[in-house]
Design a protein around this motif. Structure first.
Motif, mmCIF file in Angstrom:
data_model
loop_
_atom_site.group_PDB
_atom_site.id
_atom_site.type_symbol
_atom_site.label_atom_id
_atom_site.label_comp_id
_atom_site.label_asym_id
_atom_site.label_seq_id
_atom_site.Cartn_x
_atom_site.Cartn_y
_atom_site.Cartn_z
ATOM 1 N N SER A 221 0.841 -1.256 -0.080
ATOM 2 C CA SER A 221 -0.029 -0.120 -0.080
ATOM 3 C C SER A 221 0.798 1.254 0.055
ATOM 4 C CB SER A 221 -1.097 -0.071 0.958
ATOM 5 O OG SER A 221 -0.365 -0.187 2.518
ATOM 6 N N PRO A 222 1.967 1.393 0.917
ATOM 7 C CA PRO A 222 2.712 2.672 0.599
ATOM 8 C C PRO A 222 3.109 3.022 -0.822
ATOM 9 C CG PRO A 222 3.403 1.424 2.467
ATOM 10 C CD PRO A 222 2.351 0.519 1.450
ATOM 11 N N LYS A 223 3.224 2.214 -1.730
ATOM 12 C CA LYS A 223 3.725 2.419 -2.965
ATOM 13 C C LYS A 223 2.419 2.613 -3.992
ATOM 14 C CE LYS A 223 8.153 1.671 -2.184
ATOM 15 N NZ LYS A 223 9.074 2.677 -2.256
ATOM 16 N N LEU A 224 1.321 2.161 -3.522
ATOM 17 C CA LEU A 224 0.066 2.264 -4.378
ATOM 18 C C LEU A 224 -0.807 3.308 -4.068
ATOM 19 C CD1 LEU A 224 -0.610 -1.430 -4.503
ATOM 20 C CD2 LEU A 224 0.335 -0.276 -6.063
ATOM 21 N N LEU A 225 -0.496 4.429 -3.261
ATOM 22 C CA LEU A 225 -1.405 5.408 -2.719
ATOM 23 C C LEU A 225 -1.835 6.360 -3.844
ATOM 24 C CD1 LEU A 225 0.254 6.499 0.691
ATOM 25 C CD2 LEU A 225 -1.754 4.904 0.175
ATOM 26 N N ASN A 226 -1.257 6.301 -4.972
ATOM 27 C CA ASN A 226 -1.972 6.929 -5.968
ATOM 28 C C ASN A 226 -3.110 6.112 -6.575
ATOM 29 O OD1 ASN A 226 -2.685 8.351 -8.438
ATOM 30 N ND2 ASN A 226 -0.695 8.936 -8.778
ATOM 31 N N PRO A 227 -4.364 6.549 -6.612
ATOM 32 C CA PRO A 227 -5.677 5.853 -6.992
ATOM 33 C C PRO A 227 -5.439 5.541 -8.263
ATOM 34 C CG PRO A 227 -6.377 7.630 -5.533
ATOM 35 C CD PRO A 227 -4.874 7.876 -5.814
ATOM 36 N N GLY A 228 -4.587 6.133 -9.117
ATOM 37 C CA GLY A 228 -4.657 5.769 -10.657
ATOM 38 C C GLY A 228 -4.081 4.327 -10.836
ATOM 39 N N TRP A 229 -3.589 3.704 -9.901
ATOM 40 C CA TRP A 229 -3.346 2.293 -10.189
ATOM 41 C C TRP A 229 -4.384 1.219 -10.303
ATOM 42 C CZ3 TRP A 229 1.082 0.815 -11.939
ATOM 43 C CH2 TRP A 229 2.475 1.572 -11.624
ATOM 44 N N VAL A 230 -5.487 1.459 -9.290
ATOM 45 C CA VAL A 230 -6.456 0.809 -9.238
ATOM 46 C C VAL A 230 -7.526 1.301 -10.033
ATOM 47 C CG1 VAL A 230 -5.974 -0.534 -6.888
ATOM 48 C CG2 VAL A 230 -7.315 1.617 -6.952
ATOM 49 N N GLU A 231 -7.846 2.568 -10.199
ATOM 50 C CA GLU A 231 -8.730 3.165 -11.059
ATOM 51 C C GLU A 231 -8.512 3.280 -12.537
ATOM 52 O OE1 GLU A 231 -9.503 6.908 -9.036
ATOM 53 O OE2 GLU A 231 -10.726 6.094 -7.627
ATOM 54 N N TYR A 232 -7.187 2.787 -13.127
ATOM 55 C CA TYR A 232 -6.853 2.850 -14.471
ATOM 56 C C TYR A 232 -6.872 4.161 -15.032
ATOM 57 C CZ TYR A 232 -7.621 -2.364 -13.656
ATOM 58 O OH TYR A 232 -7.390 -3.517 -13.417
ATOM 59 N N THR A 233 -6.629 5.046 -14.315
ATOM 60 C CA THR A 233 -6.857 6.533 -15.126
ATOM 61 C C THR A 233 -5.632 7.189 -15.297
ATOM 62 O OG1 THR A 233 -6.450 7.404 -12.555
ATOM 63 C CG2 THR A 233 -8.637 7.138 -13.287
ATOM 64 N N GLU A 234 -4.225 6.395 -15.082
ATOM 65 C CA GLU A 234 -2.784 7.406 -15.382
ATOM 66 C C GLU A 234 -1.968 6.014 -16.051
ATOM 67 O OE1 GLU A 234 -1.405 8.917 -12.146
ATOM 68 O OE2 GLU A 234 -3.090 10.461 -11.982
ATOM 69 N N SER A 235 -1.212 6.694 -17.277
ATOM 70 C CA SER A 235 -0.302 5.811 -17.730
ATOM 71 C C SER A 235 0.859 5.625 -17.037
ATOM 72 C CB SER A 235 0.043 6.411 -19.091
ATOM 73 O OG SER A 235 0.530 7.584 -19.096
ATOM 74 N N ALA A 236 2.013 4.965 -17.454
ATOM 75 C CA ALA A 236 3.320 5.099 -16.879
ATOM 76 C C ALA A 236 3.976 6.423 -16.830
ATOM 77 C CB ALA A 236 4.312 4.046 -17.381
ATOM 78 N N ALA A 237 3.834 7.128 -17.577
ATOM 79 C CA ALA A 237 4.439 8.314 -17.624
ATOM 80 C C ALA A 237 3.760 9.357 -16.641
ATOM 81 C CB ALA A 237 4.488 9.040 -18.999
ATOM 82 N N GLU A 238 2.690 9.255 -16.505
ATOM 83 C CA GLU A 238 1.607 9.877 -15.478
ATOM 84 C C GLU A 238 1.913 9.417 -13.971
ATOM 85 O OE1 GLU A 238 -2.323 11.504 -17.526
ATOM 86 O OE2 GLU A 238 -1.935 9.244 -17.915
ATOM 87 N N LEU A 239 2.235 8.222 -13.835
ATOM 88 C CA LEU A 239 2.575 7.791 -12.772
ATOM 89 C C LEU A 239 4.087 7.714 -12.308
ATOM 90 C CD1 LEU A 239 0.211 4.504 -12.676
ATOM 91 C CD2 LEU A 239 -0.020 6.649 -11.005
ATOM 92 N N HIS A 240 4.850 8.104 -13.181
ATOM 93 C CA HIS A 240 6.343 8.495 -12.812
ATOM 94 C C HIS A 240 7.148 7.312 -12.762
ATOM 95 C CE1 HIS A 240 5.194 12.672 -12.751
ATOM 96 N NE2 HIS A 240 4.226 12.391 -11.828
ATOM 97 N N VAL A 241 6.661 6.115 -13.647
ATOM 98 C CA VAL A 241 7.596 4.910 -13.563
ATOM 99 C C VAL A 241 7.782 4.534 -14.722
ATOM 100 C CG1 VAL A 241 6.328 4.201 -11.145
ATOM 101 C CG2 VAL A 241 5.339 3.454 -13.530
ATOM 102 N N GLY A 242 8.765 3.452 -14.954
ATOM 103 C CA GLY A 242 9.175 2.997 -16.256
ATOM 104 C C GLY A 242 7.975 2.142 -16.956
ATOM 105 N N TYR A 243 7.842 1.979 -18.021
ATOM 106 C CA TYR A 243 6.744 1.313 -18.573
ATOM 107 C C TYR A 243 6.588 -0.253 -18.189
ATOM 108 C CZ TYR A 243 3.686 -1.155 -22.105
ATOM 109 O OH TYR A 243 3.111 -1.960 -22.687
ATOM 110 N N PRO A 244 8.045 -0.915 -18.199
ATOM 111 C CA PRO A 244 8.033 -2.349 -17.654
ATOM 112 C C PRO A 244 7.556 -2.413 -16.185
ATOM 113 C CG PRO A 244 10.146 -1.608 -18.899
ATOM 114 C CD PRO A 244 9.474 -0.439 -18.560
ATOM 115 N N VAL A 245 7.918 -1.311 -15.453
ATOM 116 C CA VAL A 245 7.337 -1.420 -14.016
ATOM 117 C C VAL A 245 5.605 -1.271 -14.062
ATOM 118 C CG1 VAL A 245 7.262 -0.281 -11.725
ATOM 119 C CG2 VAL A 245 9.113 -0.625 -13.029
#
Length: 362
Positions: free
Chosen positions: A220-244
């Protein structure tokens, strides 16, 4: 008169060619949408308490996917009905989308105390689901024409994460991200769901849900951005690499699948006192956002008493479940019917204008 009997009378009878409703599906629809209301109610406290965050993320990870999978299951082509029924899509999705898009924009401007342009293709708050479901149902002939539709849908959803940003139009992030769940419903067969009713599966279901909660609590500390479970943000918007991004999405999808299967396995497959409420699941979904926005604007979430899981989860959870029940009652269906399911006899032909159920499912 019981809630179940009254709700049955307010819901139009299905056409003769359709099978009778199965209680399991109504139980699942109401339970899933009630959990969606809980998750939305707890969401403002996502960063306050780790246990609250884990509860919100766990419920968000499987409740909407389950509901969307059921939508896909009911969108399967059936004898005597075209794969895409334009009249039903207009009455069940397009017109309600326009009504609530306008309503949510007006309420949003009132709460924000500023005027803003209303863009019809940029969903506001909860209206993304109607627009996404419209796109998914229009695409049913494409998926049913493929030999292996589910892997293709997974590839489409996976590839979407490489975009620099998801445009607001058509709720593209959610439309593509949740697409595999809708296609999963299309390819499911009654025998697949019957597997979940086996005693051994039902005995294991609580442990599966607990395991998913534990895994999400750890992450959970790494998933606090709701975009992960709400499918609202791409890899760039979540500031992670595409493979991650792909790895996390697949991991969450696996957890969602396990939790969703366990959730369905635990539900009763016979009629209960709240089975009939599943017929008004669309009412609960579309209407619960308005009181929640008013509650958020009141500042109640700043109360220190709600900054602990042992107070926030039961207190707000009880309020959310009460709201879900109230919005699914026959009185609510009658009162809000002109908004959620306006009569369009004047617009549609005789076949397209035949009655539909209160959840929009035929």
């Amino acid at each position: 008169m019981s809630v179940q009997t009254a709700a049955a009378r307010t819901t139009a009878s299905p056409p003769a060619h359709l099978p009778e409703r199965q209680p399991l599906f109504d139980n699942a629809k109401f339970a899933a949408i009630a959990l969606v209301v809980c998750a939305h109610t707890w969401m403002p406290l996502l960063e306050v308490d780790r246990t609250v965050a884990a509860a919100v993320l766990t419920i968000a990870a499987f409740s909407m996917p389950v509901f969307i999978t059921l939508c896909g299951y009911f969108a399967r082509p059936r004898p005597g009905r075209p794969p895409v029924d334009g009249g039903r899509l207009i009455s069940q999705l397009a017109i309600p989308y326009l009504v609530f898009q306008l309503l949510y924009n007006l309420v949003g401007m009132a709460l924000e105390k500023r005027l803003a342009p209303i863009r019809l293709l940029e969903p506001r708050w909860l209206t993304w689901f109607l627009l996404s479901l419209l796109v998914w149902r229009l695409s049913v002939p494409l998926w049913t024409a493929l030999r292996h539709p589910l892997p293709v849908a997974v590839l489409v959803a996976t590839g979407s994460g490489a975009m620099a940003a998801f445009p607001e139009e058509l709720a593209l992030g959610r439309t593509l991200g949740f697409l595999p769940w809708f296609v999963l419903g299309l390819v499911l067969r009654p025998g697949d769901l019957a597997t979940l009713r086996r005693p051994a599966v039902r005995r294991c279901a609580p442990f599966a849900l607990a395991s998913v909660f534990g895994a999400i609590w750890l992450a959970s500390p790494k998933l606090l951005n709701p975009g992960w479970v709400e499918y609202t943000e791409s890899a760039a918007e979540l500031h992670v690499g595409y493979p991650v991004w792909v790895a996390v999405r697949f991991a969450l999808a696996g957890l969602s699948l396990v939790a969703g299967a366990a959730f369905l396995a635990l539900l009763p497959d016979h009629r209960t006192r709240w089975t009939a409420l599943g017929g008004a699941s669309l009412y609960v979904y579309l209407l619960h956002g308005l009181p929640l926005k008013l509650v958020q604007a009141s500042g109640i979430y700043h109360a220190r008493r709600l900054h602990h899981w042992y107070t926030a989860l039961p207190l707000l959870g009880a309020c959310a479940l009460t709201l879900a029940v109230l919005l699914a009652t026959p009185a609510a269906v009658r009162f809000f019917g002109p908004l959620v399911q306006p009569r369009l006899d004047w617009l549609l032909g005789p076949r397209s204008g035949e009655p539909v159920r209160a959840d929009g499912q035929a």
